[in-house]
Design an enzyme around this catalytic site. Structure first.
Site, mmCIF file in Angstrom:
data_model
loop_
_atom_site.group_PDB
_atom_site.id
_atom_site.type_symbol
_atom_site.label_atom_id
_atom_site.label_comp_id
_atom_site.label_asym_id
_atom_site.label_seq_id
_atom_site.Cartn_x
_atom_site.Cartn_y
_atom_site.Cartn_z
ATOM 1 N N SER A 295 -4.982 -89.799 -49.595
ATOM 2 C CA SER A 295 -5.791 -90.960 -49.188
ATOM 3 C C SER A 295 -5.752 -91.073 -47.681
ATOM 4 O O SER A 295 -4.783 -90.661 -47.043
ATOM 5 C CB SER A 295 -5.195 -92.235 -49.775
ATOM 6 O OG SER A 295 -4.033 -92.598 -49.056
ATOM 7 N N ASP A 296 -6.782 -91.624 -47.088
ATOM 8 C CA ASP A 296 -6.694 -91.953 -45.667
ATOM 9 C C ASP A 296 -5.634 -93.046 -45.510
ATOM 10 O O ASP A 296 -5.278 -93.739 -46.476
ATOM 11 C CB ASP A 296 -8.046 -92.401 -45.103
ATOM 12 C CG ASP A 296 -8.129 -92.174 -43.589
ATOM 13 O OD1 ASP A 296 -7.073 -92.091 -42.938
ATOM 14 O OD2 ASP A 296 -9.251 -92.076 -43.074
ATOM 15 N N CYS A 297 -5.123 -93.186 -44.288
ATOM 16 C CA CYS A 297 -3.954 -94.032 -44.104
ATOM 17 C C CYS A 297 -4.326 -95.498 -44.285
ATOM 18 O O CYS A 297 -5.152 -96.011 -43.535
ATOM 19 C CB CYS A 297 -3.359 -93.743 -42.740
ATOM 20 S SG CYS A 297 -3.025 -91.988 -42.605
ATOM 21 N N SER A 299 -5.897 -96.561 -46.944
ATOM 22 C CA SER A 299 -7.092 -96.711 -47.796
ATOM 23 C C SER A 299 -6.821 -97.617 -48.995
ATOM 24 O O SER A 299 -7.655 -98.436 -49.363
ATOM 25 C CB SER A 299 -7.544 -95.360 -48.345
ATOM 26 O OG SER A 299 -8.463 -94.754 -47.491
#
Ligand SMILES: *[C@@H]1O[C@H](CO)[C@@H](O)[C@H](O)[C@H]1NC(C)=O
Length: 767
Positions: A295-297, A299
């Site tokens: 996941s993006d940080c 998210s």
């Protein structure tokens, strides 16, 4: 990634200059790795440490030994050590967009003070040279391995960024390979191969692990109050499949990337990290990713707290893992996964799947093979960073990427003997950090534009504005020096204060009073005036295009550590420019006409919406996609190309009895359906140099097809009078096809117009 909020580590990632007190005085000198059997003989008997078993067997053995809590510890970017099994803590988050970059997992020290900083991706893309994309990746991964060996970085890098540069205002457009899905696809595959492929050819193992991000339709950061964290990208099936997805697909299928990162935004009402169709369905199911989905940080945190998509943190954690996410950047999973299990929202089978993907990646990297110094790349160290060859490659990428936009009366190149004195003006004339853009480390050294130019001729410098914002230009001083010199170079443009992560532009003109400064200086200059634009995104410089006193315009992107040397190489003719714009340069009026939030690629005559990128936008441009001049002249000649291509259909196919405008690009139809186009290219000018050949096609107008699309590109280097051959092998289903309104790939029947520069050729596709 998210900007600084949570910890010192995250702060480190975003500060461009790190105050020295943040860096540990004596940095750790040992790399992190598991299965250190020389230290602990008991580890010898563990199957997961035994290299004679395959990765799958070793992973299964490891997973079977872990408690639930230990498992959850390996679903976060700061993975927890499992001391009883000889597994250290591991930081997954490292960056390498255009060189090893400062990030939570990566730091510089007195041992390794710098790494080679290549031009920002958008300028590398402008080279239209895929062997070069791969060569950059290879140098970056070698330097990464060298830093790993002295404990300064991990092995998992969250690069490249392969989102489509959909809108000229996007602050992160600089990080991407531009607006064209096929160029971005080729960039993705080539850069990933450069990072990942080992010299021993073992495709089951990885040199370092790359990650294609941000999946998907992510290309808005912060525009007029609208934030990426809660933005819902409303995307048609057609645009998704023929614009936004192709770079990711190519990254996985052609590049064999080890990771894909899901983004912050929603796509059609669903957060990408919580969409089982996008993750399990497409990345795993259709593309068969061999690796992990991260996941993006933050998210997940945003999915819950900004988007209110889920009701509880536990539900959020469960949704992401059950959708296919394996690793979470930051702490959301480590804080909430156990509670999700206890509430019956998440089961251990899903957790096992996630950590198996994570561990398998680390195993392919050699992390579980004991002492790294005994492995391939184990002898790399500080001496392998910033080598002359690596730095020379950084300069070469800039030379090949810089785009000559205007050159009236061949005023460039300047003669270093005829030009006795040069005025160098502008807020970017002495740029250093600005040249390396974002996601950067500490470069080996900088050559600013001024320094580069000064090596050829004596210069006089005046900044003209105190910074790129240029609220008030100091025009008089600049005019004075301009009027007295043989030639003027103005180095203008932007920096991270104008366009960056978390900040999109509103206007696409030169900032502040830069335009005024340029025009006033040009008026009084007696010799050639060269406008150099240093920027990530395009600028409306129509005024300069129209001003006869401004004889040349160069776009230099953010050209990396050697940027100034490359700019000087081009200006003084040591290198002939061959870069081409990887994105359309729109007029400022476009920003008034188009909401950045409108994701539609295709024009809509009913509303007056003009569409986006060279594939769909028909309005005026300042400079079009693919534009770029050279110092020489090249002629093209079509040697061989079919006039007719038949698509075989099985007996009884409906299109054999009724008239069809297109047919499905199905696997059985597509087998061996390819043809060659041979071109000869001759350097008919006076200077040696590279030439970029771009082959486009304009398909028949069915299914709202693009007005034109890039089929292929090739770069060749030719001496004056030399002739070279280019062969494009065109796969009909892959390259000549288009995507219909339902997301199905189709082959349009009828006349396709192929074109290279002014050369055209009709190709009929029939059944
Ligand atoms: C675990 O959860 C997944 C995802 O919800 C589900 O498909 C699977 O059937 C569950 N497995 C078990 C053993 O309960």
């Amino acid at each position: 990634m998210a900007p600084a909020k949570h910890s010192l580590l995250i702060l480190l990632c975003f500060a461009i200059t790190i105050p020295s007190y943040f860096i540990p005085v004596s940095s750790q000198n040992k790399p992190v790795f598991a299965c250190d059997v020389s230290n602990n003989r008991d580890l010898r008997s563990l199957k997961f440490c035994d290299q004679s078993f395959d990765v799958k067997t070793r992973v299964a053995d490891l997973v079977s030994r872990l408690t639930l809590q230990e498992k959850i510890g390996w679903m976060s970017s700061t993975s927890k050590g499992i001391t009883r099994l000889g597994i250290p803590e591991y930081q997954w988050w490292s960056e390498a967009l255009h060189g090893v970059a400062r990030s939570p997992g990566t730091q510089f020290s007195s041992l390794v003070p710098g790494a080679t900083s290549f031009p920002q991706t958008i300028l590398a893309a402008a080279t239209f040279n895929d062997p070069l994309f791969e060569a950059i990746g290879k140098v970056v991964s070698t330097e990464a391995r060298a830093m790993y060996n002295v404990g300064l970085t991990g092995l998992t890098f969250w690069a490249p960024n392969v989102n489509i540069f959909r809108d000229p205002r996007w602050g992160r457009g600089q990080e991407t390979p531009g607006e064209d899905p096929s160029l971005s696809s080729r960039y993705a595959a080539a850069y990933v191969k450069g990072l990942q492929q080992r010299d021993d050819g073992d495709i089951n193992r990885l040199k370092v692990a790359a990650c294609c991000k941000h999946y998907t339709a992510y290309d808005l950061d912060f525009w007029k109050g609208i934030e990426r964290y809660s933005f819902n990208a409303v995307v048609t099936r057609q645009d998704l499949d023929d614009t936004f997805q192709p770079p990711f697909k190519s990254c996985v299928l052609d590049g064999n990337v080890a990771s894909v990162m899901c983004s912050y935004n929603q796509v059609n009402g669903k957060p990408t990290c919580g969409d089982p169709d996008l993750l399990n369905g497409v990345i795993r199911g259709q593309w068969n990713l061999n690796g992990y989905i991260v996941s993006d940080c933050d998210s997940l945190e945003k999915m819950f707290s900004s988007q209110h998509y889920t009701k509880t943190p536990e539900e959020t954690a469960a949704l992401a893992v059950n959708s296919g996410m394996d690793l979470n950047c930051n702490h959301f999973i480590s804080s909430n996964a156990l509670a999700a299990v206890n509430r019956g929202l998440l089961n251990e089978t899903a957790i096992n799947r996630a950590i198996s993907n994570n561990f398998a990646t680390m195993m392919r990297l050699g992390f579980f093979d004991g002492e790294p110094s005994k492995q391939l790349y184990g002898n790399l160290g500080p001496k392998d960073l910033c080598t002359e060859a690596n730095q020379e490659l950084a300069r070469e990428v800039a030379q090949q990427g810089i785009v000559l936009l205007k050159n009236s009366e061949n005023s460039l190149p300047l003669s270093p003997t005829a030009i006795k004195t040069l005025a160098v003006i502008g807020p970017n004339a002495k740029a250093t950090e600005t040249m390396i853009g974002n996601y950067a480390g500490t470069p080996c050294r900088y050559t600013s534009p001024w320094e580069g130019l000064m090596r050829s001729v004596p210069t006089i410098y005046d900044p003209g504005c105190i910074n790129v914002l240029c609220k008030t230009a100091q025009i008089e001083g600049a005019k004075r020096i301009a009027a007295s010199q043989d030639a003027v170079v103005l180095v203008m443009g932007s920096d991270q204060s104008i366009e960056r992560e978390t900040m999109d532009r509103v206007d696409i003109t030169l900032p502040g009073q830069q335009q005024l400064l340029v025009s006033e200086v040009a008026k009084v200059s007696k010799g050639p005036v060269i406008l150099v634009i240093m920027s990530g995104g395009g600028m409306d410089v129509q005024f300069a295009k129209d001003d006869p006193k401004i004889t040349s315009i160069l776009w230099v992107g953010f050209p990396g550590e050697a940027g100034g040397a490359a700019i000087s190489d081009i200006i003084f003719g040591y290198h002939s420019p061959s870069g081409r714009l990887p994105m359309t340069w729109y007029p400022q009026s476009y920003t008034k006409q188009v909401e950045m939030t409108n994701m539609n690629m295709r024009a809509d005559p009913k509303t007056g919406y003009p569409g986006r990128t060279y594939r769909f936008y028909k309005g005026p441009t300042v400079f079009p996609f693919g534009h770029g001049l050279t110092y020489s002249e090249f002629s093209h000649n079509l040697v061989d190309a079919p006039k007719l291509v038949y698509v075989p259909l099985e007996e009884g196919h409906v299109c054999l009895s009724t008239k069809c405008k297109s047919i499905d690009a199905l696997e059985e139809t597509c087998k061996n359906l390819a043809f060659d186009i041979h071109l000869s290219v001759k350097n008919v000018g006076k200077m040696r140099g590279s030439h970029t050949v771009l082959l486009f096609s304009s398909p028949p107008q069915v299914h709202n097809s693009p007005q034109k699309q890039l089929l292929g590109f090739e770069k060749l280097h030719l001496m004056p009078e030399e002739e070279g051959m280019v062969r494009f092998n065109i796969d009909v289903c892959k390259q000549l096809s288009l995507v219909d309104e339902n997301g199905h790939r189709k082959i349009a029947l009828g006349q396709h117009l192929l074109h290279v520069a002014s050369l055209t050729h009709f190709l009929n596709v029939g059944i």
